[in-house]
Design a protein around this motif. Structure first.
Motif, PDB file in Angstrom:
ATOM      1  N   SER A  63      89.109  47.788   5.763  1.00 25.57           N
ATOM      2  CA  SER A  63      87.688  46.984   5.280  1.00 25.57           C
ATOM      3  C   SER A  63      86.858  47.114   5.871  1.00 25.57           C
ATOM      4  O   SER A  63      87.092  47.613   7.456  1.00 25.57           O
ATOM      5  CB  SER A  63      88.274  45.336   5.314  1.00 25.57           C
ATOM      6  N   VAL A  64      86.030  47.273   5.709  1.00 30.09           N
ATOM      7  CA  VAL A  64      84.167  48.146   6.346  1.00 30.09           C
ATOM      8  C   VAL A  64      83.413  46.344   6.175  1.00 30.09           C
ATOM      9  O   VAL A  64      83.317  46.102   4.927  1.00 30.09           O
ATOM     10  CB  VAL A  64      83.783  49.078   6.151  1.00 30.09           C
ATOM     11  N   VAL A  65      83.650  45.960   7.276  1.00 30.39           N
ATOM     12  CA  VAL A  65      82.205  44.838   8.160  1.00 30.39           C
ATOM     13  C   VAL A  65      80.711  45.078   7.841  1.00 30.39           C
ATOM     14  O   VAL A  65      80.821  45.752   8.074  1.00 30.39           O
ATOM     15  CB  VAL A  65      82.599  44.010   8.032  1.00 30.39           C
ATOM     16  N   THR A  66      80.029  44.921   6.956  1.00 29.52           N
ATOM     17  CA  THR A  66      78.713  45.614   6.622  1.00 29.52           C
ATOM     18  C   THR A  66      77.404  44.515   6.953  1.00 29.52           C
ATOM     19  O   THR A  66      77.811  43.301   6.778  1.00 29.52           O
ATOM     20  CB  THR A  66      77.966  46.310   5.482  1.00 29.52           C
ATOM     21  N   ASP A  67      76.425  45.268   7.896  1.00 29.94           N
ATOM     22  CA  ASP A  67      75.615  44.543   7.752  1.00 29.94           C
ATOM     23  C   ASP A  67      74.175  45.048   7.502  1.00 29.94           C
ATOM     24  O   ASP A  67      73.887  45.742   8.389  1.00 29.94           O
ATOM     25  CB  ASP A  67      75.640  43.526   9.759  1.00 29.94           C
ATOM     26  N   PRO A  99      94.430  66.605   6.121  1.00 27.29           N
ATOM     27  CA  PRO A  99      93.449  66.598   7.594  1.00 27.29           C
ATOM     28  C   PRO A  99      92.619  67.149   7.592  1.00 27.29           C
ATOM     29  O   PRO A  99      93.250  68.650   8.037  1.00 27.29           O
ATOM     30  CB  PRO A  99      94.304  66.030   8.730  1.00 27.29           C
ATOM     31  N   PRO A 100      90.950  67.060   8.159  1.00 30.15           N
ATOM     32  CA  PRO A 100      90.608  68.360   8.195  1.00 30.15           C
ATOM     33  C   PRO A 100      90.830  68.997   9.716  1.00 30.15           C
ATOM     34  O   PRO A 100      91.403  67.901  10.928  1.00 30.15           O
ATOM     35  CB  PRO A 100      88.818  67.856   8.546  1.00 30.15           C
ATOM     36  N   ARG A 101      90.100  69.831  10.005  1.00 27.14           N
ATOM     37  CA  ARG A 101      90.262  70.536  11.874  1.00 27.14           C
ATOM     38  C   ARG A 101      88.689  69.375  12.718  1.00 27.14           C
ATOM     39  O   ARG A 101      89.773  68.994  13.619  1.00 27.14           O
ATOM     40  CB  ARG A 101      89.211  71.451  11.715  1.00 27.14           C
ATOM     41  N   GLU A 102      88.045  69.276  11.554  1.00 29.12           N
ATOM     42  CA  GLU A 102      86.967  68.113  12.631  1.00 29.12           C
ATOM     43  C   GLU A 102      85.820  67.243  11.439  1.00 29.12           C
ATOM     44  O   GLU A 102      85.713  68.325  10.419  1.00 29.12           O
ATOM     45  CB  GLU A 102      86.000  68.695  13.626  1.00 29.12           C
ATOM     46  N   VAL A 103      85.602  65.984  12.057  1.00 27.80           N
ATOM     47  CA  VAL A 103      84.591  65.639  11.150  1.00 27.80           C
ATOM     48  C   VAL A 103      84.239  65.157  12.377  1.00 27.80           C
ATOM     49  O   VAL A 103      84.428  63.980  12.695  1.00 27.80           O
ATOM     50  CB  VAL A 103      85.903  64.069  10.401  1.00 27.80           C
ATOM     51  N   MET A 104      82.247  65.217  11.548  1.00 25.13           N
ATOM     52  CA  MET A 104      81.539  64.924  12.819  1.00 25.13           C
ATOM     53  C   MET A 104      80.496  63.518  11.591  1.00 25.13           C
ATOM     54  O   MET A 104      80.418  64.064  10.708  1.00 25.13           O
ATOM     55  CB  MET A 104      80.206  65.729  13.536  1.00 25.13           C
ATOM     56  N   ILE A 105      80.649  62.298  11.758  1.00 32.07           N
ATOM     57  CA  ILE A 105      79.771  61.570  11.410  1.00 32.07           C
ATOM     58  C   ILE A 105      78.624  60.902  12.201  1.00 32.07           C
ATOM     59  O   ILE A 105      78.645  60.760  13.493  1.00 32.07           O
ATOM     60  CB  ILE A 105      80.631  60.116  11.158  1.00 32.07           C
ATOM     61  N   GLY A 150      73.787  61.274   8.411  1.00 27.46           N
ATOM     62  CA  GLY A 150      73.464  60.179   7.188  1.00 27.46           C
ATOM     63  C   GLY A 150      74.153  58.938   7.271  1.00 27.46           C
ATOM     64  O   GLY A 150      74.717  58.659   5.435  1.00 27.46           O
ATOM     65  N   ALA A 151      75.116  58.494   7.652  1.00 25.63           N
ATOM     66  CA  ALA A 151      76.717  58.425   7.570  1.00 25.63           C
ATOM     67  C   ALA A 151      77.048  56.449   7.649  1.00 25.63           C
ATOM     68  O   ALA A 151      77.569  56.430   7.147  1.00 25.63           O
ATOM     69  CB  ALA A 151      77.692  58.452   8.645  1.00 25.63           C
ATOM     70  N   GLY A 152      75.422  56.190   8.536  1.00 25.15           N
ATOM     71  CA  GLY A 152      76.000  54.421   8.696  1.00 25.15           C
ATOM     72  C   GLY A 152      76.966  53.965   8.502  1.00 25.15           C
ATOM     73  O   GLY A 152      77.850  54.642   9.655  1.00 25.15           O
ATOM     74  N   THR A 153      78.102  53.468   7.983  1.00 27.14           N
ATOM     75  CA  THR A 153      79.531  53.113   8.507  1.00 27.14           C
ATOM     76  C   THR A 153      80.093  53.978   8.799  1.00 27.14           C
ATOM     77  O   THR A 153      81.752  54.203   9.381  1.00 27.14           O
ATOM     78  CB  THR A 153      79.760  51.972   7.149  1.00 27.14           C
ATOM     79  N   GLY A 154      79.859  55.671   7.901  1.00 27.78           N
ATOM     80  CA  GLY A 154      80.617  56.487   8.140  1.00 27.78           C
ATOM     81  C   GLY A 154      81.937  56.454   7.136  1.00 27.78           C
ATOM     82  O   GLY A 154      83.379  56.890   7.184  1.00 27.78           O
ATOM     83  N   LEU A 155      82.178  55.718   6.215  1.00 29.23           N
ATOM     84  CA  LEU A 155      83.905  55.389   5.737  1.00 29.23           C
ATOM     85  C   LEU A 155      83.483  56.426   4.210  1.00 29.23           C
ATOM     86  O   LEU A 155      84.977  56.653   5.016  1.00 29.23           O
ATOM     87  CB  LEU A 155      82.853  54.313   4.722  1.00 29.23           C
ATOM     88  N   ALA A 156      82.841  57.600   4.248  1.00 27.08           N
ATOM     89  CA  ALA A 156      82.876  58.682   3.273  1.00 27.08           C
ATOM     90  C   ALA A 156      83.210  59.665   4.555  1.00 27.08           C
ATOM     91  O   ALA A 156      84.676  60.316   3.856  1.00 27.08           O
ATOM     92  CB  ALA A 156      81.877  59.488   2.666  1.00 27.08           C
TER      93      ALA A 156
END
Length: 95
Positions: A23-27, A82-88, A67-73
């Protein structure tokens, strides 16, 4: 005169795995980076529906979400890989 902000919050729920849910609470008061856009929901649903296809393509790779905002993707990509690295990333006000 007191100025009050309208609170505009939503909860986006997604199934991520067998019986697990995120669950992601958005504002939206935070601006455009404070919410989960419908395009992100569509992308996440697509990734979840085709995990067998994306898992080997994400595994060991470096993933960048701009431009991830909440970073959900980006978070979901990290769970699938799993990737080696994720940068959000996003602008300072949204981090």
């Amino acid at each position: 005169m007191e100025k009050t902000e309208e609170v505009r919050k939503d909860v986006v729920k997604m199934s991520v795995g067998e019986g697990d849910q995120s669950s992601v609470v958005t504002d939206w008061n935070a601006g455009i980076g404070g919410g989960v856009w419908s395009a992100c929901e569509l992308l996440c649903n697509h990734l979840l529906a085709h995990q067998d296809f994306y898992k080997p393509r994400f595994a060991g790779k470096r993933i960048l979400e701009l431009g991830a905002g909440t970073g959900l993707a980006g978070i979901l990509a990290a769970l699938i890989g799993p990737p080696r690295e994720v940068m959000i990333t996003d602008i300072g006000e949204h981090l």
